[in-house]
Write a protein that holds these residues in place. Structure first.
Motif, PDB file in Angstrom:
ATOM      1  N   GLU A 353      71.706  92.453  76.846  1.00  6.52           N
ATOM      2  CA  GLU A 353      70.628  92.316  75.866  1.00  6.52           C
ATOM      3  C   GLU A 353      70.307  90.852  75.581  1.00  6.52           C
ATOM      4  O   GLU A 353      69.169  90.501  75.301  1.00  6.52           O
ATOM      5  N   SER A 406      79.265 102.193  81.093  1.00  2.00           N
ATOM      6  CA  SER A 406      79.053 102.503  79.677  1.00  2.00           C
ATOM      7  C   SER A 406      78.633 101.287  78.859  1.00  2.00           C
ATOM      8  O   SER A 406      77.814 101.401  77.940  1.00  2.00           O
ATOM      9  N   ARG A 407      79.193 100.133  79.178  1.00  2.00           N
ATOM     10  CA  ARG A 407      78.872  98.942  78.389  1.00  2.00           C
ATOM     11  C   ARG A 407      77.410  98.535  78.540  1.00  2.00           C
ATOM     12  O   ARG A 407      76.777  98.102  77.587  1.00  2.00           O
ATOM     13  N   TYR A 408      76.869  98.671  79.749  1.00  2.00           N
ATOM     14  CA  TYR A 408      75.507  98.209  80.001  1.00  2.00           C
ATOM     15  C   TYR A 408      74.471  99.323  79.871  1.00  2.00           C
ATOM     16  O   TYR A 408      73.280  99.043  79.743  1.00  2.00           O
ATOM     17  N   ALA A 409      74.917 100.574  79.921  1.00  2.00           N
ATOM     18  CA  ALA A 409      73.968 101.682  79.832  1.00  2.00           C
ATOM     19  C   ALA A 409      73.233 101.689  78.499  1.00  2.00           C
ATOM     20  O   ALA A 409      72.057 102.051  78.424  1.00  2.00           O
ATOM     21  N   GLN A 410      73.914 101.264  77.434  1.00  2.00           N
ATOM     22  CA  GLN A 410      73.274 101.254  76.123  1.00  2.00           C
ATOM     23  C   GLN A 410      72.235 100.142  75.977  1.00  2.00           C
ATOM     24  O   GLN A 410      71.414 100.171  75.066  1.00  2.00           O
ATOM     25  N   VAL A 411      72.273  99.175  76.905  1.00  2.00           N
ATOM     26  CA  VAL A 411      71.303  98.076  76.844  1.00  2.00           C
ATOM     27  C   VAL A 411      69.913  98.541  77.261  1.00  2.00           C
ATOM     28  O   VAL A 411      68.900  98.116  76.697  1.00  2.00           O
ATOM     29  N   THR A 414      67.520  99.974  74.595  1.00  2.00           N
ATOM     30  CA  THR A 414      67.202  98.938  73.600  1.00  2.00           C
ATOM     31  C   THR A 414      66.165  97.962  74.129  1.00  2.00           C
ATOM     32  O   THR A 414      65.172  97.639  73.468  1.00  2.00           O
ATOM     33  N   GLU A 428      62.634 103.291  83.347  1.00  2.00           N
ATOM     34  CA  GLU A 428      64.097 103.311  83.282  1.00  2.00           C
ATOM     35  C   GLU A 428      64.652 104.181  84.413  1.00  2.00           C
ATOM     36  O   GLU A 428      64.148 105.274  84.664  1.00  2.00           O
ATOM     37  N   GLU A 430      68.523 105.401  86.485  1.00  2.00           N
ATOM     38  CA  GLU A 430      69.976 105.426  86.534  1.00  2.00           C
ATOM     39  C   GLU A 430      70.445 105.794  87.937  1.00  2.00           C
ATOM     40  O   GLU A 430      69.765 106.535  88.649  1.00  2.00           O
TER      41      GLU A 430
END
Length: 459
Positions: A353, A406-411, A414, A428, A430
């Motif tokens: 982010e 998981s750490r970057y998927a939430q970016v 946003t 987007e 995946e």
């Protein structure tokens, strides 16, 4: 090295689903063998020294690198330190080897001593090799033995490739998409070429300076003809640690682009993979700072100017894009949010982010010298939120991430929300996998069709 040897090394594949478990099994077997032949007669306290030492060395390396030195914002990762600990355990186990009197009693002949030394060396070598293979498989990094040696893709200096020499007349783009107006000549090569070139940074006075490493450039088959069309441009960035060669050695970039070009009459973007780090162990935050040099200026002014003066491509910025992965994906977002007139199209894979050195406080203090305004001027979310209406009209991009990241998927949601609120068009996507080249190589291959339509290659 002969072509035959290089081809043989390219056939030695290092990425298999079973590689990690197989390496772990091999190390366990080596540890068991060393215990049976070397240390099982020792007192239990001395035997316990090996695993305790291995664990201590792994933790010490983690503290020294990820906590104190901190060359990488995300750290090296627990998997690496686990394998450091396992390797250290076997090495210490080999070095323990029993008491001196017992050793002399069992090993009294020269030949036996040689055998013992060979066994010790073989055990350590096998363990180190297994650790390297397992870590490589976890990160889906080097696909072959040739890639490890930097021989995965043949390159040549740009000035040495005759087919890439400037033509007397700069190519012009007609109306419509290239695929409808371009006619491939009969002598067009089947594949594109990978060349290297130095793209120097401009004026770095007043800063610590930024010295980029050589760029790696993909020239499509259509570029290597006397009827060269005005091809679009993709400026591509790697992650940190990393180098421009990674997209070719690890990401299979040439194969992906050759396949795309084969399906579109030799047409593909000219891809220029540039360096925005200067070193695998530096993170200049893709910004103009005293600490890191003028990296933003380099990417948004020096690189486009060099491409237009040294390559015969489409001059229209509407047909230019910037992309990257991880740290490079963040940098791509920074570049497009700072200079949408330079790069109105972007591909951000597994991006963060914000530009980061591990935490916002450390990034602000170390990276930007405590200047919060400078931080905001290089932070994509801050720039998008503060943009006046219409600033990002016509800008479009793809945000992608691995499903297991998981750490970057939430970016992604946003950034997508902020970008669309600012007027961008965002898609987007995946892909199966984590924060590895197994995701990024597939992502680029998948996104080439979208990019080709966006840059005017296809309808």
């Amino acid at each position: 090295m002969s072509d035959g040897v290089v081809q043989l090394l390219r056939q030695v594949r290092l990425l298999h689903p079973w590689m990690g478990p197989a390496c772990l099994g091999a190390v366990m077997a080596v540890a068991a063998l060393v215990w049976l032949t070397r240390t099982r007669h020792l007192p239990w306290r001395r035997q316990l020294a090996a695993p305790l030492s291995g664990a201590g060395i792994g933790v010490a390396c983690w503290v020294a690198v990820d906590c104190l030195w901190r060359p990488f914002a995300d750290g090296v990762g627990a998997t690496v330190w686990l394998w450091v600990g396992l390797t250290a355990t076997v090495v210490v186990q080999v070095l323990l080897g029993g008491d001196a009197a017992a050793d002399r009693a069992r090993v009294h002949a020269h030949r036996r001593r040689l055998v013992r030394a060979a066994g010790s060396g073989g055990s350590i070598t096998a363990t180190v090799a297994a650790a390297c293979l397992a870590v490589n498989a976890f990160f889906a990094a080097y696909p072959s033995a040739a890639a490890v040696l930097g021989l995965g893709v043949a390159t040549t200096p740009l000035e040495s490739l005759t087919a890439a020499a400037s033509l007397p007349r700069h190519p012009e783009r007609g109306p419509g998409v290239l695929e409808e107006t371009w006619r491939a000549p009969a002598d067009m090569p089947d594949q594109g070429a990978v060349v290297t070139a130095a793209i120097p940074a401009g004026d770095q006075s007043g800063t610590a300076g930024f010295q980029p490493r050589d760029a790696y450039i993909y020239l499509p088959p259509a570029y290597l003809t006397p009827q060269r069309p005005a091809l679009p441009v993709l400026v591509l960035l790697t992650g940190q640690p990393g180098s421009p060669s990674d997209w070719f050695e690890l990401g299979g970039l040439k194969d992906s682009l050759d396949a795309y070009a084969a399906a579109h009459a030799g047409l593909a973007p000219v891809v220029v993979v540039v360096d925005m780090l200067g070193s695998p162990y530096r993170n200049p935050l893709c910004a103009d700072t005293v600490r890191g040099g003028k990296v933003a200026t380099y990417l948004e002014r020096d690189v486009p100017a060099w491409i237009r003066s040294h390559l015969q491509v489409d001059d229209d910025a509407a047909h230019w894009a910037v992309g990257g992965l991880s740290n490079g994906g963040t940098c791509a977002l920074q570049a497009v949010s700072r200079s949408p007139q330079v790069y109105p199209t972007f591909l951000a894979m597994s991006a963060e982010e914000h530009p980061t050195l591990g935490s916002e406080q450390r990034t602000l203090e170390v990276g930007f010298g405590g200047d919060r305004a400078a931080y905001a001027a290089n932070d994509p979310l801050s720039l998008l939120a503060a943009a006046p209406a219409g600033r990002y009209a016509g800008v479009a991009g793809v945000l992608s991430v691995g499903t297991g990241d998981s750490r970057y998927a939430q970016v992604v949601p946003t950034v997508a929300d902020a970008a669309m609120r600012a007027g961008m068009t965002v898609t987007e996507r995946e892909y199966p996998g984590g924060h590895t080249w197994a995701v990024w190589s597939v992502a680029l291959r998948d996104q080439l069709d979208w990019l080709g339509r966006r840059l005017g290659i296809t309808g």
